[in-house]
Design a protein around this motif. Structure first.
Motif, mmCIF file in Angstrom:
data_model
loop_
_atom_site.group_PDB
_atom_site.id
_atom_site.type_symbol
_atom_site.label_atom_id
_atom_site.label_comp_id
_atom_site.label_asym_id
_atom_site.label_seq_id
_atom_site.Cartn_x
_atom_site.Cartn_y
_atom_site.Cartn_z
ATOM 1 N N ILE A 1 8.302 -3.682 -3.608
ATOM 2 C CA ILE A 1 7.380 -4.804 -3.484
ATOM 3 C C ILE A 1 7.861 -5.920 -4.395
ATOM 4 O O ILE A 1 8.025 -5.726 -5.603
ATOM 5 N N VAL A 2 8.085 -7.076 -3.799
ATOM 6 C CA VAL A 2 8.631 -8.211 -4.543
ATOM 7 C C VAL A 2 7.568 -9.287 -4.711
ATOM 8 O O VAL A 2 6.902 -9.678 -3.754
ATOM 9 N N LYS A 3 7.367 -9.746 -5.936
ATOM 10 C CA LYS A 3 6.493 -10.881 -6.240
ATOM 11 C C LYS A 3 7.361 -11.959 -6.882
ATOM 12 O O LYS A 3 7.889 -11.769 -7.979
ATOM 13 N N GLY A 4 7.522 -13.063 -6.165
ATOM 14 C CA GLY A 4 8.415 -14.104 -6.654
ATOM 15 C C GLY A 4 9.844 -13.615 -6.601
ATOM 16 O O GLY A 4 10.350 -13.241 -5.542
ATOM 17 N N ASP A 5 10.499 -13.581 -7.748
ATOM 18 C CA ASP A 5 11.880 -13.092 -7.780
ATOM 19 C C ASP A 5 11.990 -11.755 -8.507
ATOM 20 O O ASP A 5 13.068 -11.334 -8.924
ATOM 21 N N LYS A 6 10.825 -11.066 -8.651
ATOM 22 C CA LYS A 6 10.827 -9.782 -9.357
ATOM 23 C C LYS A 6 10.350 -8.651 -8.445
ATOM 24 O O LYS A 6 9.452 -8.833 -7.622
ATOM 25 N N ILE A 7 10.958 -7.487 -8.605
ATOM 26 C CA ILE A 7 10.480 -6.283 -7.924
ATOM 27 C C ILE A 7 9.381 -5.671 -8.791
ATOM 28 O O ILE A 7 9.638 -5.207 -9.905
ATOM 29 N N THR A 8 8.146 -5.715 -8.294
ATOM 30 C CA THR A 8 7.012 -5.225 -9.088
ATOM 31 C C THR A 8 6.738 -3.741 -8.867
ATOM 32 O O THR A 8 6.050 -3.112 -9.662
ATOM 33 N N HIS A 9 7.241 -3.196 -7.757
ATOM 34 C CA HIS A 9 7.048 -1.760 -7.519
ATOM 35 C C HIS A 9 8.168 -1.247 -6.632
ATOM 36 O O HIS A 9 8.426 -1.786 -5.562
ATOM 37 N N MET A 10 8.832 -0.218 -7.095
ATOM 38 C CA MET A 10 9.856 0.440 -6.287
ATOM 39 C C MET A 10 9.266 1.749 -5.789
ATOM 40 O O MET A 10 8.927 2.637 -6.575
ATOM 41 N N ALA A 11 9.071 1.845 -4.473
ATOM 42 C CA ALA A 11 8.442 3.025 -3.889
ATOM 43 C C ALA A 11 9.358 4.233 -3.990
ATOM 44 O O ALA A 11 10.585 4.092 -4.112
ATOM 45 N N PRO A 12 8.792 5.445 -3.919
ATOM 46 C CA PRO A 12 9.626 6.660 -3.961
ATOM 47 C C PRO A 12 10.642 6.672 -2.810
ATOM 48 O O PRO A 12 10.423 6.026 -1.777
ATOM 49 N N PRO A 13 11.761 7.399 -2.989
ATOM 50 C CA PRO A 13 12.775 7.485 -1.932
ATOM 51 C C PRO A 13 12.178 7.966 -0.606
ATOM 52 O O PRO A 13 11.242 8.775 -0.591
ATOM 53 N N ALA A 14 12.746 7.473 0.493
ATOM 54 C CA ALA A 14 12.202 7.762 1.823
ATOM 55 C C ALA A 14 12.141 9.264 2.120
ATOM 56 O O ALA A 14 11.194 9.738 2.764
ATOM 57 N N HIS A 15 13.126 10.030 1.634
ATOM 58 C CA HIS A 15 13.149 11.451 1.971
ATOM 59 C C HIS A 15 11.998 12.227 1.316
ATOM 60 O O HIS A 15 11.686 13.352 1.730
ATOM 61 N N LEU A 16 11.370 11.630 0.301
ATOM 62 C CA LEU A 16 10.237 12.286 -0.365
ATOM 63 C C LEU A 16 8.889 11.951 0.283
ATOM 64 O O LEU A 16 7.887 12.622 0.012
ATOM 65 N N VAL A 17 8.866 10.928 1.129
ATOM 66 C CA VAL A 17 7.595 10.429 1.677
ATOM 67 C C VAL A 17 6.810 11.499 2.434
ATOM 68 O O VAL A 17 5.599 11.667 2.185
ATOM 69 N N PRO A 18 7.387 12.258 3.367
ATOM 70 C CA PRO A 18 6.597 13.264 4.094
ATOM 71 C C PRO A 18 5.908 14.265 3.169
ATOM 72 O O PRO A 18 4.733 14.591 3.356
ATOM 73 N N GLU B 1 -2.766 6.006 -4.426
ATOM 74 C CA GLU B 1 -1.575 6.832 -4.218
ATOM 75 C C GLU B 1 -0.865 6.454 -2.919
ATOM 76 O O GLU B 1 0.366 6.485 -2.840
ATOM 77 N N PHE B 2 -1.644 6.073 -1.913
ATOM 78 C CA PHE B 2 -1.055 5.643 -0.647
ATOM 79 C C PHE B 2 -0.197 4.393 -0.858
ATOM 80 O O PHE B 2 0.925 4.307 -0.358
ATOM 81 N N GLU B 3 -0.737 3.431 -1.626
ATOM 82 C CA GLU B 3 0.034 2.216 -1.900
ATOM 83 C C GLU B 3 1.266 2.531 -2.747
ATOM 84 O O GLU B 3 2.320 1.913 -2.585
ATOM 85 N N PHE B 4 1.146 3.493 -3.658
ATOM 86 C CA PHE B 4 2.281 3.880 -4.496
ATOM 87 C C PHE B 4 3.401 4.503 -3.642
ATOM 88 O O PHE B 4 4.573 4.158 -3.794
ATOM 89 N N ILE B 5 3.007 5.399 -2.735
ATOM 90 C CA ILE B 5 3.994 6.061 -1.871
ATOM 91 C C ILE B 5 4.613 5.064 -0.902
ATOM 92 O O ILE B 5 5.793 5.137 -0.586
ATOM 93 N N HIS B 6 3.796 4.116 -0.417
ATOM 94 C CA HIS B 6 4.278 3.085 0.514
ATOM 95 C C HIS B 6 4.977 3.742 1.711
ATOM 96 O O HIS B 6 6.165 3.520 1.949
ATOM 97 N N PRO B 7 4.242 4.549 2.482
ATOM 98 C CA PRO B 7 4.901 5.398 3.481
ATOM 99 C C PRO B 7 5.498 4.679 4.692
ATOM 100 O O PRO B 7 6.321 5.249 5.400
ATOM 101 N N PHE B 8 5.080 3.428 4.925
ATOM 102 C CA PHE B 8 5.566 2.710 6.103
ATOM 103 C C PHE B 8 6.433 1.514 5.687
ATOM 104 O O PHE B 8 6.337 1.017 4.564
ATOM 105 N N SER B 9 7.241 1.054 6.620
ATOM 106 C CA SER B 9 8.085 -0.110 6.331
ATOM 107 C C SER B 9 7.251 -1.366 6.179
ATOM 108 O O SER B 9 7.634 -2.305 5.484
ATOM 109 N N ASP B 10 6.047 -1.402 6.817
ATOM 110 C CA ASP B 10 5.131 -2.544 6.712
ATOM 111 C C ASP B 10 3.741 -2.071 7.103
ATOM 112 O O ASP B 10 3.580 -1.052 7.777
ATOM 113 N N GLY B 11 2.732 -2.814 6.662
ATOM 114 C CA GLY B 11 1.354 -2.483 7.022
ATOM 115 C C GLY B 11 0.669 -1.527 6.067
ATOM 116 O O GLY B 11 -0.426 -1.031 6.347
ATOM 117 N N ASN B 12 1.268 -1.261 4.904
ATOM 118 C CA ASN B 12 0.698 -0.285 3.964
ATOM 119 C C ASN B 12 -0.618 -0.754 3.360
ATOM 120 O O ASN B 12 -1.542 0.042 3.185
#
Length: 318
Positions: free
Chosen positions: A127-144, A171-182
């Motif tokens: 998740i990017v706010k301005g020019d900073k990454i404010t949250h890096m979601a867990p790796p995709a392989h861990l999402v399921p 926790e849902f927002e932290f996991i960020h399970p979808f490419s968009d619409g979270n």
């Protein structure tokens, strides 16, 4: 594994206040608000949740879309609103405890907006706010696995649903399970969880208060991220829920139609047999003749079955 959070004194106080207000809502028969209020609040929910994500449509434009009228707006905004209308109309069919239902809701919500609607992401996202990454979601392989663990918590943990709804949202927002619409999915799923706690939450426009407090909303998410616990977000969301219930109670000068009184009474009585006096005990602000007219019309329309005569008359729902 249980997500990390603490039950603070603030949380306990807010839960008590919310429980008290739900009692007031039930006493005022607002657990299923009148049809017009339900429609108005649903429109407000959709408009607010989508505006948080950048949608520009107004409540009046969304109303026009609901009524199948044409409006002038960007195609993306129109698709977002039509999809949201579709998914909110399907709430009764969604199982809040099933990942499969979550995926189906996302498919409807993001149809024609992204290529992988209804599918978990397979790439890294931040998740990017301005020019900073404010949250890096867990790796995709861990999402399921993370999502399955979260649903197990929702299903099995003994904490109150009120609290679990907030934990799930964070926790849902932290996991960020979808490419968009979270964001919109997290808010939708909290509504579904709250609906299990009390029916009033299906039509309570919590999202409108989140929109008004958008800075605090993202601040609570960020603070929870920084301390590794969802406690600040739980406190924020419980405050929003409390205030949304308060707004409903303060604006309850709504007159129920006879049909809405009958619908509301059915939620109270279920399949039990009842008398006109039982009906009047629930609706203390109407007269005996009005009660008689309500019941007669319901009988004439095939909603109620009438038995007996005069003082011995009883009714039951078909």
């Amino acid at each position: 594994m249980k997500p990390p959070y603490e039950i603070s004194n603030t949380i306990l106080s807010l839960v008590a206040a919310i429980s008290e207000k739900i009692g007031e809502v039930n006493a005022a028969h607002l657990y299923k608000p009148p049809t017009e209020l339900r429609k108005k609040n649903r429109i407000k929910t959709i408009q607010s949740s989508l505006e948080i994500e950048g949608n520009t449509l107004s409540e009046s434009q969304i109303t026009d879309l609901l009524n199948n009228k044409r409006i002038i707006a960007s195609l993306k905004d129109i698709i977002e609103v039509k999809n949201a209308i579709a998914v909110y109309s399907e709430l009764e069919k969604l199982n809040v405890l099933k990942v499969k239902s979550l995926l189906e809701a996302h498919r409807i919500l993001m149809k024609d907006l992204i290529k992988d609607a209804g599918k978990l992401r397979d790439k890294a996202v931040g998740i990017v706010k301005g020019d900073k990454i404010t949250h890096m979601a867990p790796p995709a392989h861990l999402v399921p696995t993370l999502l399955e663990d979260l649903f197990q918590y929702l299903k099995n943990d003994e904490d109150l649903l009120l609290i679990k709804s907030c934990v799930f949202h964070y926790e849902f927002e932290f996991i960020h399970p979808f490419s968009d619409g979270n964001g919109r999915m997290g808010r939708l799923w909290q509504t579904l969880i709250l609906k299990k706690h009390a029916p009033v939450f299906e039509f309570l426009p919590i999202e409108s208060l989140i929109k008004e407090r958008q800075t605090q909303y993202y601040g609570a998410l960020s603070k929870s991220d920084s301390i590794g616990k969802s406690t600040p977000f739980i406190e924020f969301m419980l405050e929003v829920i409390k205030d949304a219930l308060e707004d409903l109670l303060q604006n309850q000068n709504i007159s129920f139609t006879n049909i809405e009184r009958i619908e509301t009474f059915k939620l109270n009585i279920g399949t039990a047999t009842f008398s006109r006096q039982d009906y009047l005990r629930v609706f203390k602000n109407i007269s005996a003749p009005t009660a008689s007219r309500d019941l007669k019309e319901a009988v004439d329309n095939g909603i109620l079955i009438k038995s007996g005569d005069k003082r011995n008359t009883t009714y039951s729902f078909k």
